[in-house]
Design an enzyme around this catalytic site. Structure first.
Site, short mmCIF file in Angstrom:
data_model
loop_
_atom_site.label_atom_id
_atom_site.label_comp_id
_atom_site.label_asym_id
_atom_site.label_seq_id
_atom_site.Cartn_x
_atom_site.Cartn_y
_atom_site.Cartn_z
N GLU A 81 88.87 -17.62 -37.18
CA GLU A 81 88.43 -17.94 -38.67
C GLU A 81 86.85 -17.79 -38.59
O GLU A 81 85.98 -17.30 -39.45
CB GLU A 81 88.84 -19.28 -39.18
CG GLU A 81 90.26 -19.45 -39.65
CD GLU A 81 91.16 -19.66 -38.28
OE1 GLU A 81 90.52 -19.95 -37.27
OE2 GLU A 81 92.34 -19.39 -38.58
N GLU A 140 77.12 -16.14 -25.00
CA GLU A 140 78.65 -16.49 -24.76
C GLU A 140 79.40 -15.36 -25.49
O GLU A 140 80.26 -14.80 -25.06
CB GLU A 140 79.22 -17.98 -25.60
CG GLU A 140 80.53 -18.24 -25.30
CD GLU A 140 80.74 -19.60 -25.81
OE1 GLU A 140 80.15 -20.03 -26.77
OE2 GLU A 140 81.45 -20.21 -25.24
N SER A 186 84.83 -26.31 -19.49
CA SER A 186 85.29 -25.45 -18.47
C SER A 186 84.80 -25.42 -16.99
O SER A 186 83.23 -25.52 -16.88
CB SER A 186 85.24 -23.74 -18.73
OG SER A 186 85.89 -23.50 -20.19
N GLN A 244 79.10 -25.95 -19.13
CA GLN A 244 78.49 -25.89 -20.49
C GLN A 244 79.01 -27.07 -21.32
O GLN A 244 80.28 -26.79 -21.53
CB GLN A 244 78.38 -24.75 -21.30
CG GLN A 244 78.13 -24.60 -22.54
CD GLN A 244 78.75 -23.16 -23.35
OE1 GLN A 244 79.37 -22.57 -22.75
NE2 GLN A 244 78.52 -23.32 -24.57
N SER A 279 80.72 -28.86 -26.79
CA SER A 279 82.13 -29.29 -27.56
C SER A 279 82.34 -30.69 -27.42
O SER A 279 82.27 -31.20 -26.31
CB SER A 279 83.44 -28.50 -27.34
OG SER A 279 83.17 -26.94 -27.60
C1 LIG Z 1 89.68 -21.72 -23.03
C2 LIG Z 1 88.50 -22.38 -23.51
C3 LIG Z 1 87.35 -22.84 -22.89
C4 LIG Z 1 86.33 -23.44 -23.29
N1 LIG Z 1 85.34 -24.09 -22.78
C5 LIG Z 1 84.19 -24.43 -23.11
C6 LIG Z 1 83.21 -24.91 -22.45
O1 LIG Z 1 83.18 -24.61 -21.39
N2 LIG Z 1 82.09 -26.00 -22.98
C7 LIG Z 1 82.48 -26.21 -24.41
O2 LIG Z 1 81.30 -27.04 -24.97
N3 LIG Z 1 83.36 -26.11 -25.10
C8 LIG Z 1 84.27 -25.12 -24.55
N4 LIG Z 1 85.57 -24.67 -25.35
C9 LIG Z 1 85.49 -25.49 -26.69
C10 LIG Z 1 85.56 -24.32 -27.85
O3 LIG Z 1 83.96 -23.93 -28.06
C11 LIG Z 1 86.03 -24.78 -29.05
O4 LIG Z 1 87.19 -25.15 -28.75
C12 LIG Z 1 85.70 -24.19 -30.43
O5 LIG Z 1 84.38 -24.03 -30.77
C13 LIG Z 1 86.56 -24.52 -31.59
O6 LIG Z 1 86.15 -25.90 -31.71
P1 LIG Z 1 87.48 -26.94 -32.04
O7 LIG Z 1 88.36 -26.92 -30.78
O8 LIG Z 1 86.64 -28.15 -32.07
O9 LIG Z 1 88.14 -26.51 -33.20
P2 LIG Z 1 87.64 -26.82 -34.89
O10 LIG Z 1 86.23 -26.49 -35.16
O11 LIG Z 1 88.05 -28.14 -35.05
O12 LIG Z 1 88.68 -25.89 -35.74
C14 LIG Z 1 89.77 -26.30 -36.02
C15 LIG Z 1 90.13 -25.26 -36.92
O13 LIG Z 1 89.49 -25.07 -38.18
C16 LIG Z 1 88.99 -23.86 -38.48
N5 LIG Z 1 87.69 -23.91 -38.92
C17 LIG Z 1 86.65 -24.77 -38.47
N6 LIG Z 1 85.43 -24.37 -39.28
C18 LIG Z 1 85.98 -23.63 -40.26
C19 LIG Z 1 85.03 -22.93 -41.05
N7 LIG Z 1 83.77 -23.08 -41.35
N8 LIG Z 1 85.75 -21.85 -41.78
C20 LIG Z 1 87.22 -21.83 -41.36
N9 LIG Z 1 88.00 -22.33 -40.84
C21 LIG Z 1 87.24 -23.12 -39.80
C22 LIG Z 1 89.08 -23.29 -36.91
O14 LIG Z 1 89.17 -21.70 -36.79
C23 LIG Z 1 90.31 -23.83 -36.36
O15 LIG Z 1 91.47 -23.13 -36.68
C24 LIG Z 1 86.39 -24.04 -24.86
C25 LIG Z 1 87.66 -23.92 -25.49
C26 LIG Z 1 88.77 -23.14 -24.92
C27 LIG Z 1 89.69 -22.53 -25.74
#
Ligand SMILES: Cc1cc2nc3c(=O)[nH]c(=O)nc-3n(C[C@H](O)[C@H](O)[C@H](O)COP(=O)(O)OP(=O)(O)OC[C@H]3O[C@@H](n4cnc5c(N)ncnc54)[C@H](O)[C@@H]3O)c2cc1C
Length: 414
Positions: free
Chosen positions: A381, A253, A170, A135, A138
């Site tokens: 969050e 998901e 992933s 998928q 991100s």
């Molecule tokens: C083990 C693992 C597997 C994954 N696998 C996939 C995959 O297969 N495909 C894929 O597409 N993605 C995947 N992801 C990505 C995952 O979906 C994102 O990491 C997740 O959506 C968070 O986005 P970000 O890392 O950009 O953090 P950000 O969105 O940048 O967040 C950073 C911080 O800000 C906080 N924050 C953000 N928005 C808000 C809000 N509105 N209110 C309060 N706090 C907020 C968050 O809680 C966090 O603490 C995976 C992640 C992990 C850890």
């Protein structure tokens, strides 16, 4: 809440149990039982090959992707039968990890939005594990705010040309196909300019770079696109309707992750009974007992919250936001429990190799995996926002870019 099987559910359970007894890879059971949270399901042998072999056997026996329609490789089973199967499959379910995204999240999206010939071509090998999917949502600047993604898809004749970057994908390094959300119109508000596609991961213009994690594993990747060409017939849903399509994936998901989340509590209780820090088993320490009691209460609350979902499924209803509560509480417990176990181990807590570390490195692996659990499928969050808005009815988050064309949203301070 009803804890007992109906007669039909009990008969289904007996049939599943008998088939598993006759067909499961019993020689792998000791390794699967020993594998803790964040550790590979198999310390020895080829996880990909063993997982595919078990999946293929299940599909041939009619036990793969139970809730899918039969014509696509499933069994046409009810949601509660799927839960019963998962309970009976037990440790062998650890071999299904690499199929969760494809079967649990992408398949429902294909069933809802793909053309019928595509459903018949792609779903059966997804069910049998012969083809693995990933998928690609991100991006470096779009995670929680997924609709802010920047990977572009531009139409050229009957094809779309894709340029950009995804991250945290992933399983991209062993996947055969990918489902990608891309921006097809930057001139409209961010949710309206997205379109969903699927493509062959071996296509020219796709570069997969594994990310090395703190635990030494590489479970996810960066994926770069340089003029990747996707035929228009591999579009899922209408042009500009990608956000709607992605909601099907994201809802599934949350259900997939929330349903199977670990807490670490049974492992911690066993560890505290056995581990002697020099003054008898640590479970005799009142401070440790106090923490165990608090975790026992939370684990019990989670168990009954999960049962509420199962009861809802049994009655043919769709579970509510309790899956968000489950992941939020369980992911925090995992982190707390792992950190406490390492504190109790003292200096030996820094050892992580399974053959050197206390409790076979179980809590070291748990500690290093637990931050990811608090992020994947919705961060703590974001889950709190969901609970606040959809369970408690509190006012919604401020959204400053609402209604603004995506290419007019300021990206840096002037
Ligand atoms: C083990 C693992 C597997 C994954 N696998 C996939 C995959 O297969 N495909 C894929 O597409 N993605 C995947 N992801 C990505 C995952 O979906 C994102 O990491 C997740 O959506 C968070 O986005 P970000 O890392 O950009 O953090 P950000 O969105 O940048 O967040 C950073 C911080 O800000 C906080 N924050 C953000 N928005 C808000 C809000 N509105 N209110 C309060 N706090 C907020 C968050 O809680 C966090 O603490 C995976 C992640 C992990 C850890």
């Amino acid at each position: 809440m009803d804890f007992d099987d109906t007669p039909a559910e009990a008969a289904f359970r007996a049939e599943a149990r008998a088939w598993i007894q006759a067909n499961a890879p019993h020689h792998l059971k000791p390794q699967l039982e020993a594998a803790g949270y964040g550790q590979s399901p198999l310390q020895h042998g080829d996880v990909l090959a063993e997982s595919k072999a078990w999946q293929k056997k299940k599909q041939a026996g009619g036990w793969a992707c139970l809730h899918w329609p039969k014509e696509y490789g499933g069994r046409g089973a009810s949601p509660i039968e799927r839960v019963i199967w998962q309970q009976e499959e037990g440790v062998y379910g650890k071999l299904a990890g690499m199929f969760i995204i494809g079967q649990g999240m992408i398949a429902p999206t294909l069933i809802a939005f793909a053309a019928e010939p595509h459903r018949r071509r792609y779903l059966p090998p997804l069910a049998s594990g012969e083809e693995v999917w990933c998928q690609l949502f991100s991006e470096p600047a779009a995670g929680s705010d997924l609709a802010g993604l920047r990977t572009r898809a531009e139409r050229v004749g009957d094809e779309w040309v894709v340029n950009g970057q995804k991250i945290w994908t992933s399983g991209a390094h062993y996947s055969d196909y990918g489902m990608i959300l891309a921006r097809t119109d930057p001139g409209v508000p961010k949710h309206d300019g997205l379109t969903m596609f699927f493509f062959d991961m071996k296509s020219p213009g796709v570069e997969v770079r594994p990310i090395k994690q703190a635990n030494g594993r590489s479970d996810f990747n960066e994926v770069f696109f340089t003029d990747l060409r996707i035929p228009d017939h591999q579009r899922l849903g209408a042009v500009g309707q990608g956000w709607k399509v992605s909601l099907t994936t994201l809802m599934n998901e949350r259900l997939s992750i929330g349903a199977g989340i670990a807490t670490g509590f049974p492992e911690m209780l066993a560890f505290c009974r056995e581990f002697d820090a020099g003054d008898g088993p640590v479970i005799d320490d009142p401070a440790v007992r106090s923490k165990l009691a608090q975790w026992a209460v939370r684990a019990s609350g989670l168990k009954y919250t999960a049962w509420r979902s199962i009861s809802a499924l049994s009655r043919g209803q769709i579970p509510g936001p309790e899956n968000s509560i489950g992941k939020l509480v369980a992911a925090q417990m995992l982190a707390e429990i792992a950190a406490t176990a390492l504190d109790l181990q003292g200096a030996a807590g820094v050892l992580s190799e399974a053959d050197q570390a206390t409790a076979a490195g179980r809590f070291q692996a748990m500690l290093l995996r637990s931050p990811a659990t608090r992020i994947e499928g919705g961060t703590d969050e974001i889950l709190r926002n969901i609970i606040a808005e959809r369970v408690l009815g509190l006012p919604a988050d401020m959204r400053a870019d609402r209604g603004m064309p995506f290419n007019k949203v300021p990206t840096r301070a002037a």
